[in-house]
Write an enzyme that holds these catalytic residues in place. Structure first.
Site, PDB file in Angstrom:
ATOM      1  CD  GLU A  92      -1.755  -2.383   1.571  1.00  0.00           C
ATOM      2  OE1 GLU A  92      -0.572  -2.644   1.885  1.00  0.00           O
ATOM      3  OE2 GLU A  92      -2.673  -3.243   1.629  1.00  0.00           O
ATOM      4  CG  PHE A 114     -10.267  -9.952  10.878  1.00  0.00           C
ATOM      5  CD1 PHE A 114      -9.020 -10.364  11.335  1.00  0.00           C
ATOM      6  CD2 PHE A 114     -10.500  -9.960   9.511  1.00  0.00           C
ATOM      7  CE1 PHE A 114      -8.036 -10.786  10.456  1.00  0.00           C
ATOM      8  CE2 PHE A 114      -9.511 -10.374   8.617  1.00  0.00           C
ATOM      9  CZ  PHE A 114      -8.276 -10.789   9.100  1.00  0.00           C
ATOM     10  CD  GLN A 115      -7.725  -7.572   7.484  1.00  0.00           C
ATOM     11  OE1 GLN A 115      -8.599  -7.372   6.655  1.00  0.00           O
ATOM     12  NE2 GLN A 115      -6.509  -8.007   7.160  1.00  0.00           N
ATOM     13  CE  LYS A 145     -17.322  -6.914   3.104  1.00  0.00           C
ATOM     14  NZ  LYS A 145     -16.534  -8.135   3.328  1.00  0.00           N
ATOM     15  CG  MET A 167      21.797  12.846   4.522  1.00  0.00           C
ATOM     16  SD  MET A 167      23.003  14.027   3.888  1.00  0.00           S
ATOM     17  CE  MET A 167      22.103  14.796   2.559  1.00  0.00           C
TER      18      MET A 167
HETATM   19  C1  LIG Z   1      11.764   5.889   6.104  1.00  0.00           C
HETATM   20  C2  LIG Z   1      13.033   6.557   6.500  1.00  0.00           C
HETATM   21  N1  LIG Z   1      13.856   5.967   7.388  1.00  0.00           N
HETATM   22  C3  LIG Z   1      15.021   6.562   7.731  1.00  0.00           C
HETATM   23  C4  LIG Z   1      15.373   7.768   7.223  1.00  0.00           C
HETATM   24  C5  LIG Z   1      16.672   8.465   7.631  1.00  0.00           C
HETATM   25  N2  LIG Z   1      17.571   8.603   6.478  1.00  0.00           N
HETATM   26  C6  LIG Z   1      17.680   9.755   5.789  1.00  0.00           C
HETATM   27  S1  LIG Z   1      18.726   9.652   4.479  1.00  0.00           S
HETATM   28  C7  LIG Z   1      19.088   8.054   4.852  1.00  0.00           C
HETATM   29  C8  LIG Z   1      20.053   7.279   4.005  1.00  0.00           C
HETATM   30  C9  LIG Z   1      19.507   6.958   2.669  1.00  0.00           C
HETATM   31  O1  LIG Z   1      20.387   6.088   2.002  1.00  0.00           O
HETATM   32  P1  LIG Z   1      20.250   5.862   0.453  1.00  0.00           P
HETATM   33  O2  LIG Z   1      18.841   5.591   0.102  1.00  0.00           O
HETATM   34  O3  LIG Z   1      21.249   4.855  -0.004  1.00  0.00           O
HETATM   35  O4  LIG Z   1      20.603   7.315  -0.126  1.00  0.00           O
HETATM   36  P2  LIG Z   1      22.025   8.089  -0.076  1.00  0.00           P
HETATM   37  O5  LIG Z   1      21.974   9.051   1.070  1.00  0.00           O
HETATM   38  O6  LIG Z   1      23.100   7.073   0.105  1.00  0.00           O
HETATM   39  O7  LIG Z   1      22.104   8.790  -1.386  1.00  0.00           O
HETATM   40  C10 LIG Z   1      18.385   7.630   5.993  1.00  0.00           C
HETATM   41  C11 LIG Z   1      18.481   6.297   6.603  1.00  0.00           C
HETATM   42  C12 LIG Z   1      14.467   8.360   6.314  1.00  0.00           C
HETATM   43  N3  LIG Z   1      14.688   9.564   5.768  1.00  0.00           N
HETATM   44  N4  LIG Z   1      13.325   7.727   5.952  1.00  0.00           N
END
Ligand SMILES: Cc1ncc(C[n+]2csc(CCOP(=O)(O)OP(=O)(O)O)c2C)c(N)n1
Ligand SMILES: [Mg+2]
Length: 575
Positions: free
Chosen positions: A65, A127-128, A177, A486
């Protein structure tokens, strides 16, 4: 775009007639001109899926989803029309919560229909059953639970109205529903009247005149153009106003493309990873005109140092934004397009900004965005520049969240509106790839490139099934730095190089993963092969996944470190 799904002619028939709740929904969607819905079936929403089957309304089946709702967001961002998402109760509904929060903070119009258990058992832990009204209260613009079939047509009408007018946002309809099975009179009125909801569209003329005076007095004016320019379809008016008044423009992350990125008066993106020129221009300005931006902390840096000498004009359709973060001298509540039209009508005269503009030109030349090339190692910034060149800048670019997102914002020049789709406010990993699917539905003929991190891609990679099933020509470029880039950057800079859970010594074979979905998979790890690979990818008529192995320890610069002001950017290098 060739798809395997046939779309039946939509009938718009507003004659009152007796029908079931689920039929009402499909009729109403046709009346609203909805041409695609994204969703996933389940018990509580089965009557609606039965209608989808019978009517042949164009439904795209996601494989999670979250994929469906991000696709609806991507569709909304590019088309300007509401994205529609239908899911079942309980886990189906809770799986769209992230997307709803994402749409709320980035002001995207969505109508989300969640199935619900029957009204007779609501509140019994059936349920759900999940309390979607309670859960989504703070992350929807409005939400409804339909308690009787009689009120359903009015609710749908209002939902579309609320989602798309004023400041756009997500509206949720929770559909029990038994209501979807019950029969009632369907009379889809053209009128809508929601007491207490009357967004101010046309700004106050006196406030506009105050802006005109402020502009004529200013020596160092700047326009900060945000996503409101795009939502308000005000790019042409902004262009005309800037050409006339000769005021330099800074975009927010979400505002990119609202003003041509190659225009002489464009200074780049502002904020944490914006350009030195843009941030210094805000810092030194004597008049800051914000249009459809919300002064979020990633833009402002330390508020104590934000535009310290500027008079602030804040043009926004949402009065709650004005004065929220920044003290505003001239508030203008209204639609960006209307406000700019009125500013143009007023025929004001610009102040003497010649010296100010020449400072900006010198800075742009002296402090461009930069990176160090390194032989055959592919620098991620270079990759983005090469995608720009290979597509002549005509592609729609969607991104996930992280370093690749910032490099895309920095190194792809957005010349037109609605070519840039990113999760700005919530920063949702897993957004970018399904959003590209929605974007491709909005613009079947425009190339859509999903620039995604190696980690974020793994959060919604299952949506490759949609590409496979519909032969949707989305191109996925994985910027593989084998890390949560990042996070790694922040651990390097602010946590003593302790790389806690952010490096991937082992990764999936992305090419084989694509091939498992019958998608063309490609990999590049040397610069000399990159141009050819990008061309091959773009020429392929169907979907492609291109994994690009880039320099692992590259950081995003320049940067305003946490707690620092806009004039304290690090990693700024004179040319
Ligand atoms: C759902 C979610 N979980 C954790 C984070 C924290 N977060 C921000 S950037 C990042 C790293 C992302 O890694 P990648 O997708 O490989 O991108 P890159 O920064 O390496 O280009 C994380 C874990 C987030 N923004 N969203
Ligand atoms: Mg990464």
């Amino acid at each position: 775009m060739s798809t395997n799904v046939k779309k039946k002619e939509q009938q718009t028939n507003s004659e009152p007639k007796q029908m079931s709740g689920s039929s009402m929904l499909i009729e109403a969607l046709a009346n609203e001109g909805v041409d695609v819905i994204f969703g996933y079936p389940g018990g509580a929403i089965l009557p609606t899926y039965d209608e989808i089957y019978k009517t042949g309304i164009h439904h795209v089946l996601a494989r999670h989803e979250q994929g469906a709702i991000h696709a609806a967001e991507g569709y909304a961002r590019v088309s300007g029309k509401p994205g529609v998402c239908i899911v079942t109760s309980g886990p189906g509904a809770t799986n769209v919560v992230t997307g709803i929060a994402d749409a709320m903070i980035d002001s995207l119009p969505l109508v989300v229909i969640t199935g619900q258990v029957a009204t007779t058992v609501i509140g019994t832990d059936a349920f759900q059953e999940a309390d979607m009204i309670g859960i989504t209260m703070p992350i929807t613009k409005h939400n409804y639970q339909v308690r009787s079939v009689e009120e359903f047509p009015r609710i749908i009408k209002e939902a579309f109205h609320i989602a798309t007018t004023g400041r756009p946002g997500p509206v949720l309809i929770d559909l029990p529903k038994d209501v979807s099975l019950a029969s009632g009179m369907f009379d889809y009125s053209k009128e809508v009247n929601v007491p207490g909801y009357q967004p101010t569209v046309v700004p106050n003329r006196l406030q506009i005149r105050k802006v005109v005076d402020a502009v004529s007095e200013a020596k160092r004016p700047i326009i900060l153009a945000g996503a409101g320019v795009l939502h308000g379809k005000a790019s042409e008016e902004l262009f005309e106003y800037v050409e006339k008044m000769k005021i330099p423009v800074v975009n927010t992350l979400l505002g990119l493309g609202g003003f041509p990125g190659n225009h002489e008066l464009f200074l780049g993106m502002g904020g944490m990873h914006g350009t030195y020129t843009a941030n210094m221009a805000i810092y030194e300005s004597d008049l800051l005109i914000s249009i459809g931006a919300r002064f979020d902390d990633r833009l402002t840096g330390n508020l104590a140092h934000f535009a310290p000498n500027a008079r602030v004009v804040h043009i926004d359709i949402d009065p709650a934004e004005i004065g929220k973060n920044i003290k505003t001298e001239i508030p203008v509540v209204g639609d960006a397009k209307q406000a700019l039209k009125m500013l143009l009508e007023e025929d004001g005269t610009p102040g003497n900004t010649e010296e100010w503009r020449s400072v900006q030109q010198e800075r742009k030349a002296e402090y461009p965005l930069w990176y160090q090339k390194d032989g055959e190692v592919i620098k991620p910034q270079h990759l983005i520049e090469m995608i720009y060149e290979a597509t002549n800048g005509e592609a729609i670019v969607t991104t996930d969240v992280g370093q690749h997102q910032m490099w895309s914002a920095q190194f792809f020049t957005f010349k037109k509106p609605n070519r840039w789709v990113t999760s700005g406010g919530l920063g949702t990993m897993g957004f970018g790839f399904p959003a590209a699917i929605g974007a491709q539905f909005a613009e079947p003929k425009t190339p859509v490139i999903a620039v995604i991190g190696d980690a974020g891609f793994q959060m919604t990679a299952q949506e490759m099934s949609i590409l496979q099933e519909l032969n949707l020509p989305v191109k996925i470029v994985i910027v593989n730095n084998a890390s949560l880039g990042m996070v790694r950057q922040w651990q390097q800079l602010f946590h003593g190089e302790r790389y806690s859970n952010s490096l991937f010594p082992i990764q999936p074979n992305f090419v084989k993963l694509a091939e498992a979905y019958d998608i063309k998979g490609m990999r590049v790890d040397e610069l000399s092969n990159l141009k050819g690979a990008l061309e091959e990818m773009l020429q392929h008529p169907g979907p492609v996944l291109l994994e690009v192995r880039v320099a692992k320890e590259e950081n995003v610069y320049p940067m305003i470190a946490p707690g620092k002001g806009q004039h304290q950017m690090e990693g700024v290098k004179p040319q």
